[in-house]
Motif scaffolding. Structure first.
Motif, mmCIF file in Angstrom:
data_model
loop_
_atom_site.group_PDB
_atom_site.id
_atom_site.type_symbol
_atom_site.label_atom_id
_atom_site.label_comp_id
_atom_site.label_asym_id
_atom_site.label_seq_id
_atom_site.Cartn_x
_atom_site.Cartn_y
_atom_site.Cartn_z
ATOM 1 N N UNK A 1 -104.999 15.070 129.830
ATOM 2 C CA UNK A 1 -103.839 15.188 128.944
ATOM 3 C C UNK A 1 -103.842 14.107 127.866
ATOM 4 N N UNK A 2 -104.254 12.906 128.209
ATOM 5 C CA UNK A 2 -104.341 11.845 127.205
ATOM 6 C C UNK A 2 -105.401 12.198 126.156
ATOM 7 N N UNK B 1 -106.281 15.258 125.255
ATOM 8 C CA UNK B 1 -105.686 16.308 124.429
ATOM 9 C C UNK B 1 -104.712 15.704 123.419
ATOM 10 N N UNK B 2 -103.944 14.732 123.846
ATOM 11 C CA UNK B 2 -102.991 14.093 122.939
ATOM 12 C C UNK B 2 -103.717 13.413 121.774
ATOM 13 N N UNK B 3 -104.802 12.717 122.056
ATOM 14 C CA UNK B 3 -105.553 12.058 120.999
ATOM 15 C C UNK B 3 -106.178 13.068 120.043
ATOM 16 N N UNK B 4 -106.689 14.161 120.592
ATOM 17 C CA UNK B 4 -107.274 15.199 119.751
ATOM 18 C C UNK B 4 -106.203 15.874 118.902
ATOM 19 N N UNK B 5 -105.029 16.068 119.494
ATOM 20 C CA UNK B 5 -103.923 16.667 118.740
ATOM 21 C C UNK B 5 -103.524 15.771 117.579
ATOM 22 N N UNK B 6 -103.510 14.476 117.815
ATOM 23 C CA UNK B 6 -103.201 13.544 116.728
ATOM 24 C C UNK B 6 -104.262 13.638 115.631
ATOM 25 N N UNK B 7 -105.529 13.698 116.025
ATOM 26 C CA UNK B 7 -106.619 13.826 115.052
ATOM 27 C C UNK B 7 -106.444 15.057 114.175
ATOM 28 N N UNK B 8 -105.950 16.143 114.778
ATOM 29 C CA UNK B 8 -105.797 17.406 114.062
ATOM 30 C C UNK B 8 -104.456 17.527 113.348
ATOM 31 N N UNK B 9 -103.678 16.464 113.341
ATOM 32 C CA UNK B 9 -102.419 16.471 112.605
ATOM 33 C C UNK B 9 -101.277 17.186 113.294
ATOM 34 N N UNK B 10 -101.383 17.398 114.597
ATOM 35 C CA UNK B 10 -100.291 18.025 115.330
ATOM 36 C C UNK B 10 -99.133 17.030 115.480
ATOM 37 N N UNK B 11 -97.931 17.539 115.562
ATOM 38 C CA UNK B 11 -96.773 16.656 115.675
ATOM 39 C C UNK B 11 -96.084 16.741 117.029
ATOM 40 N N UNK B 12 -96.552 17.670 117.890
ATOM 41 C CA UNK B 12 -95.888 17.816 119.180
ATOM 42 C C UNK B 12 -96.828 18.414 120.214
ATOM 43 N N UNK B 13 -96.679 17.965 121.462
ATOM 44 C CA UNK B 13 -97.322 18.582 122.619
ATOM 45 C C UNK B 13 -96.270 19.378 123.365
ATOM 46 N N UNK C 1 -94.313 10.833 133.098
ATOM 47 C CA UNK C 1 -95.038 9.570 132.984
ATOM 48 C C UNK C 1 -95.762 9.478 131.648
ATOM 49 N N UNK C 2 -96.192 10.627 131.139
ATOM 50 C CA UNK C 2 -96.899 10.688 129.860
ATOM 51 C C UNK C 2 -95.942 10.770 128.672
ATOM 52 N N UNK C 3 -94.646 10.829 128.939
ATOM 53 C CA UNK C 3 -93.673 10.830 127.860
ATOM 54 C C UNK C 3 -93.058 12.175 127.530
ATOM 55 N N UNK C 4 -93.349 13.199 128.318
ATOM 56 C CA UNK C 4 -92.753 14.521 128.080
ATOM 57 C C UNK C 4 -91.294 14.512 128.506
ATOM 58 N N UNK C 5 -90.482 15.266 127.760
ATOM 59 C CA UNK C 5 -89.075 15.424 128.079
ATOM 60 C C UNK C 5 -88.791 16.877 128.447
ATOM 61 N N UNK C 6 -87.881 17.068 129.379
ATOM 62 C CA UNK C 6 -87.531 18.412 129.821
ATOM 63 C C UNK C 6 -86.706 19.134 128.768
ATOM 64 N N UNK C 7 -86.962 20.431 128.649
ATOM 65 C CA UNK C 7 -86.205 21.268 127.732
ATOM 66 C C UNK C 7 -85.494 22.369 128.499
ATOM 67 N N UNK C 8 -85.498 23.559 127.950
ATOM 68 C CA UNK C 8 -84.787 24.657 128.582
ATOM 69 C C UNK C 8 -85.592 25.264 129.734
ATOM 70 N N UNK C 9 -84.891 25.987 130.594
ATOM 71 C CA UNK C 9 -85.504 26.702 131.702
ATOM 72 C C UNK C 9 -85.700 28.160 131.294
ATOM 73 N N UNK C 10 -86.911 28.671 131.501
ATOM 74 C CA UNK C 10 -87.219 30.062 131.192
ATOM 75 C C UNK C 10 -87.159 30.870 132.487
ATOM 76 N N UNK C 11 -86.206 31.752 132.565
ATOM 77 C CA UNK C 11 -85.974 32.522 133.777
ATOM 78 C C UNK C 11 -87.092 33.541 134.020
#
Length: 204
Positions: free
Chosen positions: A134-135, A137-149, A166-176
């Motif tokens: 995951x780390x 992927x995060x670095x590669x996403x930054x390289x490619x100009x992504x703004x969110x995981x 632990x990696x900094x993700x925050x919970x969002x909505x629940x998909x039923x």
């Protein structure tokens, strides 16, 4: 989030129909460069990471079957489509002593890196493999100009949720009823990607 990816997938499917040779131009897996290919795990062993090819599909299916009670949510046909024809998909695999033990799949779409699948063989869990993938992927996403995981995780999978937090993700909505088969709910989680210029407050 899900609507955006569905709309993108419909567009990609229309592009796929014109032939593999034409869609290979600009393939993400061909232009991206890993930030590192080796990492030391908690137990001292060296894990090697590389971009997956079609030759890795049997191993990816095997890891899924070991992880999901004998089933593979992404079968060989779907994976071949992803790796050969999906220009915005990227799969990384992790190997220990020449044995493939983990993988992660991601779509890079409209500024967002969406993790589609992440699995580690049961005997190699809790050793840092998922964290490392995951780390990366995060670095590669930054390289490619992504703004969110972003990703979805089963509401019952507390272990995975703890890792993502632990990696900094925050919970969002629940998909039923999100998952096929048992129709378990999914928790949507996301994390903004801070580039170096954002952290230091100026453009480098």
């Amino acid at each position: 989030m899900l609507r955006k990816f569905r709309e993108w997938l419909e567009t990609e499917q229309s592009i796929w129909s014109i032939g593999e040779q034409q869609v290979s131009n600009g393939n993400l897996a061909e232009i991206i460069r890993l930030s590192a290919v080796k990492q030391t795990l908690k137990d001292g062993r060296i894990v090697e990471v590389r971009i997956a090819t079609v030759d890795d599909i049997p191993d990816i299916v095997r890891i899924q079957e070991l992880s999901y009670n004998g089933t593979a949510p992404w079968n060989a046909t779907a994976l071949e489509h992803e790796i050969k024809r999906n220009r915005r998909a990227l799969y990384l695999i992790a190997s220990l002593e020449s044995q493939t033990v983990a993988f992660v799949g991601t779509w890079f779409v409209e500024g967002e890196a969406h993790i589609t699948n992440l699995a580690v063989v049961p005997t190699e869990r809790q050793k840092g493999l998922a964290y490392y993938l995951l780390k990366e992927i995060e670095q590669l996403a930054e390289q490619q100009g992504m703004h969110q995981l972003s990703l979805e995780v089963r509401v019952s999978n507390a272990t995975a949720q703890n890792l993502y937090r632990k990696l900094g993700f925050k919970a969002g909505k629940v998909k039923k009823g999100y998952y096929a088969g048992d129709h378990e709910d999914a928790l949507e989680m996301s994390k903004p990607i801070l580039r170096k210029r954002d952290i230091h407050g100026f453009n480098e």
